[in-house]
Write a protein that holds these residues in place. Structure first.
Motif, PDB file in Angstrom:
ATOM      1  N   VAL A 129       0.874  -1.176   0.000  1.00  0.00           N
ATOM      2  CA  VAL A 129       0.000   0.000   0.000  1.00  0.00           C
ATOM      3  C   VAL A 129       0.908   1.221   0.000  1.00  0.00           C
ATOM      4  O   VAL A 129       1.827   1.328   0.814  1.00  0.00           O
ATOM      5  N   ALA A 130       0.679   2.112  -0.957  1.00  0.00           N
ATOM      6  CA  ALA A 130       1.524   3.304  -1.099  1.00  0.00           C
ATOM      7  C   ALA A 130       0.679   4.504  -1.473  1.00  0.00           C
ATOM      8  O   ALA A 130      -0.389   4.369  -2.067  1.00  0.00           O
ATOM      9  N   LYS A 131       1.186   5.677  -1.121  1.00  0.00           N
ATOM     10  CA  LYS A 131       0.512   6.931  -1.462  1.00  0.00           C
ATOM     11  C   LYS A 131       0.922   7.322  -2.883  1.00  0.00           C
ATOM     12  O   LYS A 131       2.101   7.326  -3.226  1.00  0.00           O
ATOM     13  N   TYR A 132      -0.061   7.640  -3.710  1.00  0.00           N
ATOM     14  CA  TYR A 132       0.203   8.063  -5.089  1.00  0.00           C
ATOM     15  C   TYR A 132       0.571   9.536  -5.088  1.00  0.00           C
ATOM     16  O   TYR A 132      -0.183  10.388  -4.629  1.00  0.00           O
ATOM     17  N   ILE A 133       1.744   9.860  -5.622  1.00  0.00           N
ATOM     18  CA  ILE A 133       2.214  11.245  -5.681  1.00  0.00           C
ATOM     19  C   ILE A 133       1.886  11.862  -7.037  1.00  0.00           C
ATOM     20  O   ILE A 133       1.459  12.997  -7.117  1.00  0.00           O
ATOM     21  N   GLY A 134       2.062  11.120  -8.104  1.00  0.00           N
ATOM     22  CA  GLY A 134       1.746  11.622  -9.435  1.00  0.00           C
ATOM     23  C   GLY A 134       2.727  11.105 -10.468  1.00  0.00           C
ATOM     24  O   GLY A 134       3.659  10.363 -10.162  1.00  0.00           O
ATOM     25  N   PHE A 135       2.514  11.513 -11.712  1.00  0.00           N
ATOM     26  CA  PHE A 135       3.409  11.104 -12.795  1.00  0.00           C
ATOM     27  C   PHE A 135       4.713  11.884 -12.721  1.00  0.00           C
ATOM     28  O   PHE A 135       4.717  13.101 -12.552  1.00  0.00           O
ATOM     29  N   ALA A 136       5.834  11.168 -12.847  1.00  0.00           N
ATOM     30  CA  ALA A 136       7.131  11.821 -12.951  1.00  0.00           C
ATOM     31  C   ALA A 136       7.341  12.259 -14.397  1.00  0.00           C
ATOM     32  O   ALA A 136       7.950  13.278 -14.665  1.00  0.00           O
ATOM     33  N   ASP A 137       6.876  11.458 -15.346  1.00  0.00           N
ATOM     34  CA  ASP A 137       6.747  11.791 -16.760  1.00  0.00           C
ATOM     35  C   ASP A 137       5.737  10.795 -17.324  1.00  0.00           C
ATOM     36  O   ASP A 137       5.087  10.086 -16.575  1.00  0.00           O
ATOM     37  N   SER A 138       5.583  10.730 -18.610  1.00  0.00           N
ATOM     38  CA  SER A 138       4.514   9.888 -19.167  1.00  0.00           C
ATOM     39  C   SER A 138       4.715   8.394 -18.938  1.00  0.00           C
ATOM     40  O   SER A 138       3.777   7.623 -19.016  1.00  0.00           O
ATOM     41  N   ASN A 139       5.947   7.954 -18.622  1.00  0.00           N
ATOM     42  CA  ASN A 139       6.217   6.529 -18.432  1.00  0.00           C
ATOM     43  C   ASN A 139       6.494   6.122 -16.989  1.00  0.00           C
ATOM     44  O   ASN A 139       6.653   4.943 -16.700  1.00  0.00           O
ATOM     45  N   PHE A 140       6.574   7.090 -16.080  1.00  0.00           N
ATOM     46  CA  PHE A 140       6.938   6.798 -14.698  1.00  0.00           C
ATOM     47  C   PHE A 140       6.009   7.519 -13.734  1.00  0.00           C
ATOM     48  O   PHE A 140       5.619   8.654 -13.979  1.00  0.00           O
ATOM     49  N   ALA A 141       5.690   6.833 -12.629  1.00  0.00           N
ATOM     50  CA  ALA A 141       4.859   7.441 -11.588  1.00  0.00           C
ATOM     51  C   ALA A 141       5.600   7.356 -10.262  1.00  0.00           C
ATOM     52  O   ALA A 141       6.374   6.431 -10.025  1.00  0.00           O
ATOM     53  N   GLU A 142       5.341   8.340  -9.407  1.00  0.00           N
ATOM     54  CA  GLU A 142       5.982   8.378  -8.100  1.00  0.00           C
ATOM     55  C   GLU A 142       4.974   7.979  -7.025  1.00  0.00           C
ATOM     56  O   GLU A 142       3.818   8.408  -7.039  1.00  0.00           O
ATOM     57  N   PHE A 143       5.425   7.142  -6.106  1.00  0.00           N
ATOM     58  CA  PHE A 143       4.635   6.700  -4.962  1.00  0.00           C
ATOM     59  C   PHE A 143       5.444   6.966  -3.707  1.00  0.00           C
ATOM     60  O   PHE A 143       6.635   7.292  -3.779  1.00  0.00           O
ATOM     61  N   GLN A 144       4.803   6.789  -2.544  1.00  0.00           N
ATOM     62  CA  GLN A 144       5.504   7.020  -1.296  1.00  0.00           C
ATOM     63  C   GLN A 144       5.002   6.034  -0.248  1.00  0.00           C
ATOM     64  O   GLN A 144       3.800   5.822  -0.111  1.00  0.00           O
ATOM     65  N   ILE A 145       5.949   5.417   0.474  1.00  0.00           N
ATOM     66  CA  ILE A 145       5.637   4.577   1.619  1.00  0.00           C
ATOM     67  C   ILE A 145       6.272   5.252   2.820  1.00  0.00           C
ATOM     68  O   ILE A 145       7.484   5.487   2.844  1.00  0.00           O
ATOM     69  N   LEU A 146       5.451   5.576   3.816  1.00  0.00           N
ATOM     70  CA  LEU A 146       5.880   6.390   4.947  1.00  0.00           C
ATOM     71  C   LEU A 146       6.464   7.684   4.379  1.00  0.00           C
ATOM     72  O   LEU A 146       5.797   8.384   3.663  1.00  0.00           O
ATOM     73  N   ASP A 147       7.726   7.996   4.656  1.00  0.00           N
ATOM     74  CA  ASP A 147       8.339   9.218   4.104  1.00  0.00           C
ATOM     75  C   ASP A 147       9.280   8.910   2.951  1.00  0.00           C
ATOM     76  O   ASP A 147      10.112   9.742   2.585  1.00  0.00           O
ATOM     77  N   ASN A 148       9.181   7.705   2.386  1.00  0.00           N
ATOM     78  CA  ASN A 148      10.137   7.258   1.373  1.00  0.00           C
ATOM     79  C   ASN A 148       9.508   7.227  -0.014  1.00  0.00           C
ATOM     80  O   ASN A 148       8.730   6.330  -0.323  1.00  0.00           O
ATOM     81  N   PRO A 149       9.853   8.197  -0.868  1.00  0.00           N
ATOM     82  CA  PRO A 149       9.322   8.201  -2.233  1.00  0.00           C
ATOM     83  C   PRO A 149      10.083   7.203  -3.117  1.00  0.00           C
ATOM     84  O   PRO A 149      11.252   6.913  -2.875  1.00  0.00           O
ATOM     85  N   PHE A 150       9.406   6.676  -4.125  1.00  0.00           N
ATOM     86  CA  PHE A 150      10.053   5.807  -5.103  1.00  0.00           C
ATOM     87  C   PHE A 150       9.300   5.914  -6.419  1.00  0.00           C
ATOM     88  O   PHE A 150       8.139   6.313  -6.465  1.00  0.00           O
ATOM     89  N   VAL A 151       9.991   5.580  -7.497  1.00  0.00           N
ATOM     90  CA  VAL A 151       9.440   5.724  -8.842  1.00  0.00           C
ATOM     91  C   VAL A 151       9.330   4.341  -9.483  1.00  0.00           C
ATOM     92  O   VAL A 151      10.241   3.526  -9.373  1.00  0.00           O
ATOM     93  N   VAL A 152       8.187   4.092 -10.145  1.00  0.00           N
ATOM     94  CA  VAL A 152       7.994   2.849 -10.883  1.00  0.00           C
ATOM     95  C   VAL A 152       7.666   3.175 -12.335  1.00  0.00           C
ATOM     96  O   VAL A 152       7.111   4.237 -12.636  1.00  0.00           O
TER      97      VAL A 152
END
Length: 194
Positions: A129-152
């Protein structure tokens, strides 16, 4: 007569030696007998691996790198607070040749202020379960678990699903390893929280 008896004896001896050799030879490599002490060594290694994992919490993470015994691993379990897990011997050996962005399964002990990683293996997928932050660009999205952001990486068939989701919304996401070594993990599935 003596010669005939001698020839028959030599012939029978040759047949016995040839037949005996044929019955003692393994038919394929898997039939090669393993000495008992080597079997015991293999069993001891399996027991040791089971003992390392025995009683440890099984979690998933994204491996980014490590320095000495401290690892940079994003823990995908939001109930575990802790940064820079400590790699024990088996885990340090496992991570010594792993690429950045490797999706891994970990066997850990969670202590008050730290996480000790005892063993690890590559994972086929992980759900969190992660918080959706938004698109980093058209092919990547940023999420966050606790205070740790990551890109998929987001496949085109899931991009339209994310466009309808509000930022900071909690989502259940499933990620898989990228086919390109060292590439960001890939979003496999996304579900809105209930």
């Amino acid at each position: 007569m003596k010669r005939i008896t001698m020839l028959i004896s030599i012939f029978l001896l040759a047949v016995m030696v040839f037949t005996g050799c044929q019955t003692n030879q393994p038919q394929n490599p898997s039939d090669v007998p393993i000495p008992d002490e080597q079997v015991d060594d293999v069993n001891d290694e399996e027991d040791e691996e089971e003992n390392i994992r025995d009683g440890k919490k099984e979690i998933y993470g994204i491996f980014y790198g490590y320095d000495e015994d401290k690892a940079d691993i994003l823990i995908l379990d939001p109930s575990i607070h802790g940064n820079n897990p400590i790699l024990m011997d088996e885990a340090r050996v496992f991570f010594s040749d792993k690429e950045m962005n490797s999706l891994v399964k970990l066997w850990v002990e969670v202590k008050e202020q730290r996480i000790d990683v005892y063993d690890a293996e590559m994972a086929d997928e992980a759900t969190t379960v992660a918080k959706y932050i938004g698109f980093a660009d058209s092919n990547f999205a940023e999420f966050q678990i606790l205070d740790n952001p990551f890109v998929v990486q987001v496949p085109s068939d899931l991009a339209s699903s994310l466009e309808n989701i509000n930022t900071n919304e909690l989502l259940e996401i499933t990620i898989i390893p990228n086919a390109i070594e060292g590439g960001n993990t890939v979003l496999k599935n996304v579900k809105r929280g209930s």
